[in-house]
Design a protein around this motif. Structure first.
Motif, PDB file in Angstrom:
ATOM      1  N   ASN A   1      -9.530  13.505  -0.046  1.00 13.01           N
ATOM      2  CA  ASN A   1      -9.658  13.996   1.514  1.00 13.01           C
ATOM      3  C   ASN A   1      -8.530  12.833   2.348  1.00 13.01           C
ATOM      4  OD1 ASN A   1     -10.508  11.412   1.378  1.00 13.01           O
ATOM      5  ND2 ASN A   1     -12.731  12.150   1.835  1.00 13.01           N
ATOM      6  N   ARG A   2      -8.351  12.977   3.606  1.00  7.39           N
ATOM      7  CA  ARG A   2      -7.498  12.376   4.291  1.00  7.39           C
ATOM      8  C   ARG A   2      -7.812  10.717   4.084  1.00  7.39           C
ATOM      9  NH1 ARG A   2      -4.230  13.951   8.812  1.00  7.39           N
ATOM     10  NH2 ARG A   2      -3.212  12.134   9.691  1.00  7.39           N
ATOM     11  N   ARG A   3      -8.759  10.334   4.171  1.00  9.27           N
ATOM     12  CA  ARG A   3      -9.300   9.046   4.171  1.00  9.27           C
ATOM     13  C   ARG A   3      -8.740   8.162   2.861  1.00  9.27           C
ATOM     14  NH1 ARG A   3     -15.375   6.468   3.994  1.00  9.27           N
ATOM     15  NH2 ARG A   3     -14.581   4.145   3.778  1.00  9.27           N
ATOM     16  N   LYS A   4      -8.938   8.732   1.885  1.00  6.57           N
ATOM     17  CA  LYS A   4      -8.739   8.404   0.368  1.00  6.57           C
ATOM     18  C   LYS A   4      -6.982   8.456   0.375  1.00  6.57           C
ATOM     19  CE  LYS A   4      -9.730   6.459  -3.472  1.00  6.57           C
ATOM     20  NZ  LYS A   4     -10.261   5.198  -3.613  1.00  6.57           N
ATOM     21  N   PHE A   5      -6.646   9.484   0.702  1.00 15.10           N
ATOM     22  CA  PHE A   5      -5.087   9.698   0.869  1.00 15.10           C
ATOM     23  C   PHE A   5      -4.541   8.631   1.673  1.00 15.10           C
ATOM     24  CE2 PHE A   5      -1.233  11.381   2.646  1.00 15.10           C
ATOM     25  CZ  PHE A   5      -0.367  11.819   1.314  1.00 15.10           C
ATOM     26  N   GLU A   6      -4.989   8.203   2.738  1.00 14.39           N
ATOM     27  CA  GLU A   6      -4.155   7.201   3.450  1.00 14.39           C
ATOM     28  C   GLU A   6      -4.284   5.761   2.828  1.00 14.39           C
ATOM     29  OE1 GLU A   6      -6.322   7.432   7.354  1.00 14.39           O
ATOM     30  OE2 GLU A   6      -5.022   9.034   7.974  1.00 14.39           O
ATOM     31  N   GLU A   7      -5.426   5.516   2.137  1.00 11.20           N
ATOM     32  CA  GLU A   7      -5.636   4.308   1.478  1.00 11.20           C
ATOM     33  C   GLU A   7      -4.752   4.188   0.379  1.00 11.20           C
ATOM     34  OE1 GLU A   7      -9.317   2.462  -1.360  1.00 11.20           O
ATOM     35  OE2 GLU A   7     -10.046   3.623   0.124  1.00 11.20           O
ATOM     36  N   ILE A   8      -4.536   5.187  -0.647  1.00  5.22           N
ATOM     37  CA  ILE A   8      -3.752   5.067  -1.650  1.00  5.22           C
ATOM     38  C   ILE A   8      -2.407   5.071  -1.175  1.00  5.22           C
ATOM     39  CG2 ILE A   8      -2.968   6.452  -3.705  1.00  5.22           C
ATOM     40  CD1 ILE A   8      -5.772   7.546  -4.021  1.00  5.22           C
ATOM     41  N   SER A   9      -1.914   5.859  -0.217  1.00 10.36           N
ATOM     42  CA  SER A   9      -0.604   5.845   0.265  1.00 10.36           C
ATOM     43  C   SER A   9      -0.127   4.544   0.855  1.00 10.36           C
ATOM     44  CB  SER A   9      -0.410   7.073   1.233  1.00 10.36           C
ATOM     45  OG  SER A   9      -0.753   8.344   0.718  1.00 10.36           O
ATOM     46  N   ASN A  10      -0.847   4.026   1.591  1.00  8.62           N
ATOM     47  CA  ASN A  10      -0.664   2.593   1.983  1.00  8.62           C
ATOM     48  C   ASN A  10      -0.225   1.542   1.221  1.00  8.62           C
ATOM     49  OD1 ASN A  10      -0.721   3.136   5.227  1.00  8.62           O
ATOM     50  ND2 ASN A  10      -3.006   2.936   4.880  1.00  8.62           N
ATOM     51  N   LYS A  11      -1.005   1.661  -0.252  1.00  8.19           N
ATOM     52  CA  LYS A  11      -0.972   0.606  -1.105  1.00  8.19           C
ATOM     53  C   LYS A  11       0.613   1.283  -1.802  1.00  8.19           C
ATOM     54  CE  LYS A  11      -5.579  -0.073  -2.433  1.00  8.19           C
ATOM     55  NZ  LYS A  11      -6.661   0.037  -3.436  1.00  8.19           N
ATOM     56  N   GLU A  12       0.818   2.420  -1.737  1.00  7.67           N
ATOM     57  CA  GLU A  12       2.075   2.854  -2.600  1.00  7.67           C
ATOM     58  C   GLU A  12       3.367   2.594  -1.673  1.00  7.67           C
ATOM     59  OE1 GLU A  12       4.255   4.007  -5.494  1.00  7.67           O
ATOM     60  OE2 GLU A  12       2.315   3.748  -5.438  1.00  7.67           O
ATOM     61  N   ILE A  13       3.217   2.618  -0.123  1.00  4.96           N
ATOM     62  CA  ILE A  13       4.138   2.471   0.546  1.00  4.96           C
ATOM     63  C   ILE A  13       4.599   0.757   0.594  1.00  4.96           C
ATOM     64  CG2 ILE A  13       4.689   1.920   3.034  1.00  4.96           C
ATOM     65  CD1 ILE A  13       3.431   4.744   3.625  1.00  4.96           C
ATOM     66  N   GLU A  14       3.411   0.007   0.337  1.00  5.29           N
ATOM     67  CA  GLU A  14       3.598  -1.423   0.269  1.00  5.29           C
ATOM     68  C   GLU A  14       4.330  -1.883  -0.993  1.00  5.29           C
ATOM     69  OE1 GLU A  14       0.652  -5.423   0.097  1.00  5.29           O
ATOM     70  OE2 GLU A  14      -0.115  -3.440   0.272  1.00  5.29           O
ATOM     71  N   ARG A  15       3.936  -1.255  -2.018  1.00  5.24           N
ATOM     72  CA  ARG A  15       4.489  -1.550  -3.277  1.00  5.24           C
ATOM     73  C   ARG A  15       6.071  -0.889  -3.143  1.00  5.24           C
ATOM     74  NH1 ARG A  15       6.052   0.633  -7.797  1.00  5.24           N
ATOM     75  NH2 ARG A  15       5.741   2.840  -7.119  1.00  5.24           N
ATOM     76  N   SER A  16       6.404   0.082  -2.763  1.00  6.47           N
ATOM     77  CA  SER A  16       7.714   0.650  -2.792  1.00  6.47           C
ATOM     78  C   SER A  16       8.447  -0.326  -1.842  1.00  6.47           C
ATOM     79  CB  SER A  16       7.709   2.154  -2.167  1.00  6.47           C
ATOM     80  OG  SER A  16       6.987   2.971  -3.143  1.00  6.47           O
ATOM     81  N   THR A  17       7.897  -0.502  -0.753  1.00  7.00           N
ATOM     82  CA  THR A  17       8.706  -1.555   0.148  1.00  7.00           C
ATOM     83  C   THR A  17       9.036  -2.929  -0.641  1.00  7.00           C
ATOM     84  OG1 THR A  17       7.657  -0.655   1.919  1.00  7.00           O
ATOM     85  CG2 THR A  17       8.750  -2.782   2.258  1.00  7.00           C
TER      86      THR A  17
END
Length: 722
Positions: A569-585
């Protein structure tokens, strides 16, 4: 709540009361923690526990010092370690916001108390008992029971086994020694008698030689001096040789064996020392016939007394009887020698010159009858027959006739030489019989000595074999008992270490060791059963925990998974995506996002209904999941709107993926009931710009704008945000 077990009592009332009181306070503390009592209440209980524990330590240390406990320094260090730990425990207890963490303090204290009692206080029980601090209530016991208990305390098990072996063995050795001593004493007695028998033959020879010298000396005095002179001188030489032989024989016999006949030997030595002087008097004709007879008779009687003494000394009945018979025979022969001397005196004078000689001559006949009766009383039948054959011989009849003539004072035709020679011949016959009897005695003693030696050797051999076998049996029994005990000790140590695999089976059937082995095996099986129950309980708990974990995962999945499509769902997607954005950055990695929207979905719902619309959504999400990689993240963020995160993918790669997916959707058909539905998807693509995109919403807005652009361009296409 932990209940007190009386098995924890150490027998010192003050210390047992302390332990019970400390456990009671720990239980109270545990209940207070469980019931979420106020911090003040818990502090008060803990302070009470600390105070009672310190009091207990002080009391225990006083008792241990009083009893001179060897490990008291180590105990005091343990006490001080816990006291130092109290502030830390109190801090952990009062500052903990978690009840479970607070309860750990209670568990620690409970564990400490039981370890303190079991590992420290209980091992000191014997020390407390020795200094009369601990008293056991023992029922009144019988004397035998008290002796057994004292023996158990005084001697270790190994010493008791040793004494059990040594005491019977010692008794057997003492008994064997007594029997050996008796046999050896008999052997020594026979050896002494054997030494004496060698003397007997010399006594017989010496007495016979002296008897002849006595007769010749008497005849020499009563007749013309040339008549017996030559024979007397020869006989004196024979007597001297007999004396030397007798003395040499005495020297070969040990002194302790001569004690019984020592008085006779001393008298004989004195007599022999006066013999030469007396002979000179005979040669000078300065002594009377009666003096000659008396002198020689005393010497001969003293010598013959040795044989009589030997008969009394010897313990063997048959030998004693034979020696007694020989002694009687020697006495009889001595009486013949005296009769020969007196008869010679009477015949040389052709008259009864002296009433004394005649009376002695007559009396000798009566004494001879007594001596023959004594001989017959101890002699064997064969010995009696031999003596009777001598007494009833023609020579004896000839002598009897001469003797009768002398008694009747009829001296006509009687000759002193014939009388002397006839008596000498008879005496020699008796001498031959004496020698034969002496040989028989020697043979008896030799046989007895051989028999005693044989018995002694056999008994020594038998005793040695019995002793060796007894020692071997005792050793085997002792070692077998120890082996069983050591096996049991090892087995109990295995149990103490938590091992349950070692089985014990006694080789015996129903003895005490078999019962001990059976008790061990029962204990092992019960512990094994308890272990299995514990494992079963833990397994149940583990399964229960796993079930709860699965339920939690299921709940978690429900909370983060879209129920209809199976994607995030959107909530879990945002949680995972934020962590991945932090890692990629942080690491400068590529990261792309797709925004997907099913074209004309509202008209599908209106035309076919919501249930068919749901089927289309499920077909769409399933296609996404099948085409995506394991690291890609797919989520439903709206009604017919989806998002896909593509880690490690730049914009061109994202576009290729989007196009493959779009074409896949467009070329597929959804068969629902009687309908064949075809649909398309519009896709907006945006790639992470490390410098500009700081949050998820920034990049999703880019993808959403690209999606909007795709819609404007006629749908069913993929657009990259620029």
């Amino acid at each position: 709540m932990i209940n007190w077990n009386n098995g924890l009592n150490i027998g010192v009332k003050e210390l047992d009361d302390d332990h019970k009181n400390i456990l009671k306070i720990i239980n109270t503390l545990s209940v207070a923690i469980r019931d979420d009592e106020t911090e003040a209440v818990i502090d008060s209980i803990f302070d009470d526990l600390e105070e009672n524990t310190k009091t207990h330590f002080n009391r225990e240390e006083i008792f241990l010092q009083k009893c001179n406990y060897p490990k008291i320094k180590e105990r005091i260090e343990h006490h001080r370690d816990l006291i130092k730990k109290f502030p830390e425990l109190k801090t952990k207890l009062t500052n903990s916001l978690n009840t479970e963490n607070a309860q750990e303090v209670s568990y620690f204290l409970t564990d400490w108390l039981f370890n303190h009692i079991i590992e420290e206080d209980i091992p000191a029980t014997d020390t407390f008992e020795k200094c009369s601090l601990s008293k056991k209530h023992e029922p009144k016991q019988s004397l035998l029971k008290r002796i057994i208990n004292k023996t158990t305390k005084a001697f270790s098990f190994t010493k008791r086994i040793f004494l059990l072996s040594v005491i019977p063995l010692t008794g057997m050795l003492i008994f064997a020694f007594i029997l050996l001593f008796n046999d050896y004493s008999r052997y020594e007695d026979i050896k002494k008698t054997s030494s004496f028998t060698h003397i007997i033959s010399n006594i017989n020879e010496l007495a016979h030689s002296l008897q002849i010298e006595r007769g010749l000396s008497s005849g020499y005095i009563s007749s013309s001096q040339t008549k017996f002179k030559e024979r007397l001188n020869k006989q004196r030489i024979i007597v001297q040789k007999s004396i030397e032989s007798f003395n040499n024989k005495l020297l070969s016999v040990h002194g302790d064996k001569l004690l019984v006949i020592n008085p006779f030997i001393e008298t004989f030595t004195k007599d022999i020392n006066t013999l030469d002087n007396f002979r000179k008097k005979i040669d000078a004709n300065t002594v009377s016939q009666s003096s000659i007879i008396n002198f020689y008779t005393d010497i001969i009687r003293n010598i013959l007394g040795i044989t009589s003494k030997m008969a009394i000394y010897n313990l063997d009945k048959e030998i004693s009887s034979s020696i007694s018979s020989l002694s009687s025979l020697l006495q009889y022969k001595e009486s013949l020698g005296l009769k020969r001397a007196y008869g010679t005196i009477i015949l040389e004078n052709d008259e009864i010159s002296s009433k004394k000689e005649y009376i002695n001559f007559i009396q000798l006949s009566g004494s001879q009858s007594t001596l023959i009766n004594n001989f017959n009383h101890t002699a064997t039948a064969l010995q009696k027959d031999t003596l009777n054959s001598i007494i009833n011989s023609s020579l004896s009849n000839k002598i009897y006739n001469i003797e009768t003539s002398i008694k009747n004072h009829n001296f006509q035709g009687l000759n002193s030489v014939i009388w002397f020679e006839s008596m000498t011949e008879l005496i020699n016959s008796m001498k031959i019989f004496e020698d034969k009897l002496t040989n028989e005695i020697s043979m008896l003693i030799r046989n007895e000595l051989e028999d005693a030696t044989d018995k002694l050797l056999k008994w020594i051999l038998y005793s040695s074999i019995i002793f060796i076998l007894t020692v071997i049996i005792i050793y085997v029994f002792e070692q077998s008992s120890k082996n069983e005990i050591y096996q049991l000790i090892d087995a109990m140590k295995h149990l103490a270490r938590g091992e349950r695999t070692l089985k014990l089976k006694s080789t015996s059937t129903n003895d005490e060791m078999a019962k001990m082995y059976s008790a061990y095996e029962t204990t092992r099986q019960k512990l094994l059963q308890g272990d299995m129950y514990t494992q079963l309980y833990l397994s149940k708990k583990e399964l229960e925990i796993q079930r709860h974990q699965k339920q939690n995962l299921k709940l978690e999945k429900i909370a983060f998974i879209d129920v209809l499509t199976g994607v995030l769902n959107r909530r879990k997607f945002e949680e995972i995506s934020n962590k991945e954005i932090e890692r990629s950055t942080r690491y400068g990695r590529d990261l792309s996002f797709l925004m997907l929207d099913i074209d004309n979905f509202k008209s599908l719902n209106d035309t076919y209904g919501h249930s068919l619309g749901d089927k289309v959504l499920q077909h769409f999400s399933s296609t996404c999941l099948n085409m995506a990689r394991n690291i890609d993240v797919i989520a439903r963020i709206g009604g017919e709107e989806f998002a896909i995160m593509l880690p490690e993918v730049e914009s061109q790669g994202a576009y290729l993926f989007a196009e493959r997916f779009r074409e896949k959707i467009y070329s597929s058909e959804v068969h629902i009931e009687d309908y064949i539905i075809k649909y398309s998807v519009s896709i907006g693509i945006a790639t992470l710009d490390i410098d500009k995109d700081k949050e998820l919403k920034d990049i999703l807005q880019k993808a959403d704008k690209a999606l909007y652009k795709a819609k404007e361009l006629g749908k069913n296409c993929s657009i990259i945000y620029k």
